[in-house]
Each structure stands twice: as structure tokens, then as C-alpha cells.
Design a protein around this motif. Structure first.
Motif, PDB file in Angstrom:
ATOM      1  N   HIS A 175      -7.728  17.749   0.035  1.00 51.32           N
ATOM      2  CA  HIS A 175      -6.494  17.878  -0.737  1.00 51.32           C
ATOM      3  C   HIS A 175      -6.596  16.957  -1.946  1.00 51.32           C
ATOM      4  O   HIS A 175      -6.750  15.755  -1.797  1.00 51.32           O
ATOM      5  N   PRO A 176      -6.497  17.488  -3.158  1.00 52.61           N
ATOM      6  CA  PRO A 176      -6.713  16.669  -4.348  1.00 52.61           C
ATOM      7  C   PRO A 176      -5.632  15.620  -4.595  1.00 52.61           C
ATOM      8  O   PRO A 176      -5.884  14.630  -5.282  1.00 52.61           O
ATOM      9  N   ALA A 177      -4.445  15.804  -4.025  1.00 53.74           N
ATOM     10  CA  ALA A 177      -3.343  14.904  -4.332  1.00 53.74           C
ATOM     11  C   ALA A 177      -3.022  13.926  -3.217  1.00 53.74           C
ATOM     12  O   ALA A 177      -2.000  13.264  -3.255  1.00 53.74           O
ATOM     13  N   VAL A 178      -3.876  13.809  -2.221  1.00 53.98           N
ATOM     14  CA  VAL A 178      -3.634  12.862  -1.138  1.00 53.98           C
ATOM     15  C   VAL A 178      -4.551  11.666  -1.354  1.00 53.98           C
ATOM     16  O   VAL A 178      -5.757  11.818  -1.541  1.00 53.98           O
TER      17      VAL A 178
ATOM     18  N   PHE B 213       0.834  -1.192   0.000  1.00 54.91           N
ATOM     19  CA  PHE B 213       0.000   0.000   0.000  1.00 54.91           C
ATOM     20  C   PHE B 213       0.871   1.244   0.000  1.00 54.91           C
ATOM     21  O   PHE B 213       1.957   1.257   0.580  1.00 54.91           O
ATOM     22  N   VAL B 214       0.373   2.297  -0.645  1.00 53.70           N
ATOM     23  CA  VAL B 214       1.110   3.553  -0.741  1.00 53.70           C
ATOM     24  C   VAL B 214       0.184   4.685  -0.300  1.00 53.70           C
ATOM     25  O   VAL B 214      -0.946   4.784  -0.773  1.00 53.70           O
ATOM     26  N   PHE B 215       0.680   5.507   0.618  1.00 52.31           N
ATOM     27  CA  PHE B 215      -0.040   6.707   1.027  1.00 52.31           C
ATOM     28  C   PHE B 215       0.604   7.859   0.272  1.00 52.31           C
ATOM     29  O   PHE B 215       1.725   8.253   0.564  1.00 52.31           O
ATOM     30  N   MET B 216      -0.077   8.359  -0.729  1.00 52.10           N
ATOM     31  CA  MET B 216       0.461   9.376  -1.624  1.00 52.10           C
ATOM     32  C   MET B 216       0.088  10.766  -1.087  1.00 52.10           C
ATOM     33  O   MET B 216      -1.088  11.046  -0.873  1.00 52.10           O
ATOM     34  N   ILE B 217       1.111  11.596  -0.858  1.00 49.21           N
ATOM     35  CA  ILE B 217       0.867  12.972  -0.435  1.00 49.21           C
ATOM     36  C   ILE B 217       1.799  13.892  -1.215  1.00 49.21           C
ATOM     37  O   ILE B 217       2.833  13.461  -1.714  1.00 49.21           O
ATOM     38  N   ASP B 218       1.441  15.147  -1.303  1.00 47.60           N
ATOM     39  CA  ASP B 218       2.288  16.141  -1.952  1.00 47.60           C
ATOM     40  C   ASP B 218       3.459  16.499  -1.035  1.00 47.60           C
ATOM     41  O   ASP B 218       3.386  16.334   0.184  1.00 47.60           O
ATOM     42  N   SER B 219       4.488  17.073  -1.625  1.00 51.67           N
ATOM     43  CA  SER B 219       5.676  17.428  -0.851  1.00 51.67           C
ATOM     44  C   SER B 219       5.427  18.575   0.120  1.00 51.67           C
ATOM     45  O   SER B 219       6.201  18.764   1.050  1.00 51.67           O
ATOM     46  N   ASP B 220       4.352  19.328  -0.083  1.00 53.69           N
ATOM     47  CA  ASP B 220       4.048  20.430   0.836  1.00 53.69           C
ATOM     48  C   ASP B 220       2.971  20.038   1.857  1.00 53.69           C
ATOM     49  O   ASP B 220       2.317  20.881   2.440  1.00 53.69           O
ATOM     50  N   THR B 221       2.815  18.740   2.081  1.00 52.74           N
ATOM     51  CA  THR B 221       1.762  18.229   2.944  1.00 52.74           C
ATOM     52  C   THR B 221       2.360  17.294   3.981  1.00 52.74           C
ATOM     53  O   THR B 221       3.297  16.566   3.698  1.00 52.74           O
ATOM     54  N   PHE B 222       1.795  17.318   5.193  1.00 54.65           N
ATOM     55  CA  PHE B 222       2.221  16.347   6.206  1.00 54.65           C
ATOM     56  C   PHE B 222       1.012  15.878   7.001  1.00 54.65           C
ATOM     57  O   PHE B 222      -0.047  16.499   6.988  1.00 54.65           O
ATOM     58  N   VAL B 223       1.173  14.734   7.645  1.00 54.52           N
ATOM     59  CA  VAL B 223       0.095  14.156   8.450  1.00 54.52           C
ATOM     60  C   VAL B 223       0.581  14.001   9.885  1.00 54.52           C
ATOM     61  O   VAL B 223       1.765  13.813  10.132  1.00 54.52           O
ATOM     62  N   ASP B 224      -0.363  14.081  10.824  1.00 53.42           N
ATOM     63  CA  ASP B 224       0.008  13.853  12.217  1.00 53.42           C
ATOM     64  C   ASP B 224      -0.164  12.364  12.536  1.00 53.42           C
ATOM     65  O   ASP B 224      -0.634  11.574  11.711  1.00 53.42           O
ATOM     66  N   ASN B 225       0.224  11.966  13.745  1.00 56.00           N
ATOM     67  CA  ASN B 225       0.183  10.549  14.135  1.00 56.00           C
ATOM     68  C   ASN B 225      -1.223   9.977  14.079  1.00 56.00           C
ATOM     69  O   ASN B 225      -1.419   8.818  13.711  1.00 56.00           O
ATOM     70  N   SER B 226      -2.218  10.762  14.454  1.00 55.04           N
ATOM     71  CA  SER B 226      -3.601  10.291  14.451  1.00 55.04           C
ATOM     72  C   SER B 226      -4.051   9.916  13.041  1.00 55.04           C
ATOM     73  O   SER B 226      -4.646   8.862  12.825  1.00 55.04           O
TER      74      SER B 226
END
Length: 189
Positions: free
Chosen positions: A81-84, A27-40
């Protein structure tokens, strides 16, 4: 790990294809380079993989999209976010990956992928906007070099998307149309 050795304007689709080509996970979690996710959010996204495996057993690949986002510059929610997206490598390639005919011009990378996903037998697109924490998007200031100097006109790719979705132009089936190389030293990190 790999490196794209020749810079091509708006090679987002090509870079994604390379990432999915080289991914060593199911599995791949795709995000943009200007995006981040928290632990939750990371935990929630990881829990979706269990649902994805069960769905696969019933003959459907799931692609999770529409992750809500907060703009860090304002602290306010700003749509999805369209790219996540979260998906399996198998689902990505069932859809056809990113069509590299869109490379070289700005826009419609995400819409064309989502359109194809919605029209691919064996794939179900899941909107997670109401059941998951926000992704955080950092916005770069315009006018400071780099990508900000590139044309952001969507005219070319809008017309291309219309032609492809109408069946007047075929979807591409060739990938990685750019120079790249493996970086074996980084792969061991």
C-alpha cells in the motif's frame, strides 16, 4: 482534533501535514481512510518504535514503508500500500512533510514523499513488505459520488514531480495552505 473547513480537491498532502502538525505522539502510523490493520499488525508496528528509538540514538530516523496489502474485495494480496507508513513526527518534518504544491490534482503524493525521504540525510527508509502482516484495503465502488466524481488524471502531478526531482522547481516549505480549525470538544474524547 481539527477540521479542514474548505474542501480542496485531492488535499491529501495538506491533510497529512495537518495530522502530523497536531499529532500528540512521538510516532505516527499513517494509513488511508479505506485501510485498516488487525491486532497482529498493530503489535508489530508498535514493536518497530523500539527499533526507531535505538536508531535515533545512533543518528538515524527510520521510516517504515511498503506494508503489504490484501484487497478485501478479492481476498488476494495486491502489492504494497503506497500510503501506509510508520515514522516519527521528527522524521516526517526532516523530509519536509508533504509538498502542498501537489494539492488540487491527483497522484504522486506518496511518490514525492518517498523520493524526498530517500534523499534526506539522517533518514533511512525501511521496506517491511516481507516481515509484517498485511494491511486490509476496502475498495469503494466508482460512480457513487464523492471522490469518485473528481478527476484522477495524474498528468499535472507527474510533470510537477519530474520538475521537482530534477531541481527545476523548488520543494515547497510552507504548510497548511488551507482553512482549518481546532475542534476542542473532540480533543477531549
Amino acid at each position: 482534533m481539527a477540521e479542514i473547513t474548505k474542501d480542496i480537491c485531492w488535499n491529501i498532502g495538506g491533510a497529512r501535514n495537518l495530522g502530523f502538525h497536531l499529532a500528540q505522539t512521538e510516532f505516527v502510523f499513517m494509513i488511508d481512510s479505506d485501510t485498516f490493520v488487525d491486532n497482529s499488525l498493530a503489535r508489530d508496528a508498535l514493536s518497530f518504535t523500539t527499533k526507531m528509538k535505538r536508531s535515533r540514538e545512533m543518528g538515524k530516523e527510520l521510516i517504515y514503508i511498503h506494508f503489504p496489502r490484501i484487497l478485501n474485495s478479492t481476498g488476494k494480496q495486491h502489492g504494497h500500500h503506497p500510503a501506509v507508513a510508520l515514522m516519527s513526527k521528527r522524521a516526517y518534518w526532516m523530509v519536509g512533510g508533504c509538498d502542498e504544491d501537489f494539492v488540487g490534482h491527483y497522484g504522486n503524493t506518496d511518490p514525492h514523499f518517498k523520493w524526498r525521504a530517500a534523499h534526506t540525510d539522517g533518514v533511512t527508509v525501511v521496506d517491511v513488505s516481507k516481515e509484517i502482516p498485511d494491511v486490509h484495503q476496502l475498495l469503494q465502488e466508482r460512480g457513487q459520488g464523492g471522490w469518485t466524481e473528481l478527476s484522477r488524471s495524474t498528468k499535472n502531478n507527474k510533470e510537477l514531480l519530474k520538475a521537482k526531482t530534477a531541481g527545476r522547481v523548488p520543494w515547497s516549505s510552507d504548510y497548511l495552505r488551507f482553512a482549518w480549525r481546532y475542534l476542542p470538544a473532540l480533543a477531549r474524547l
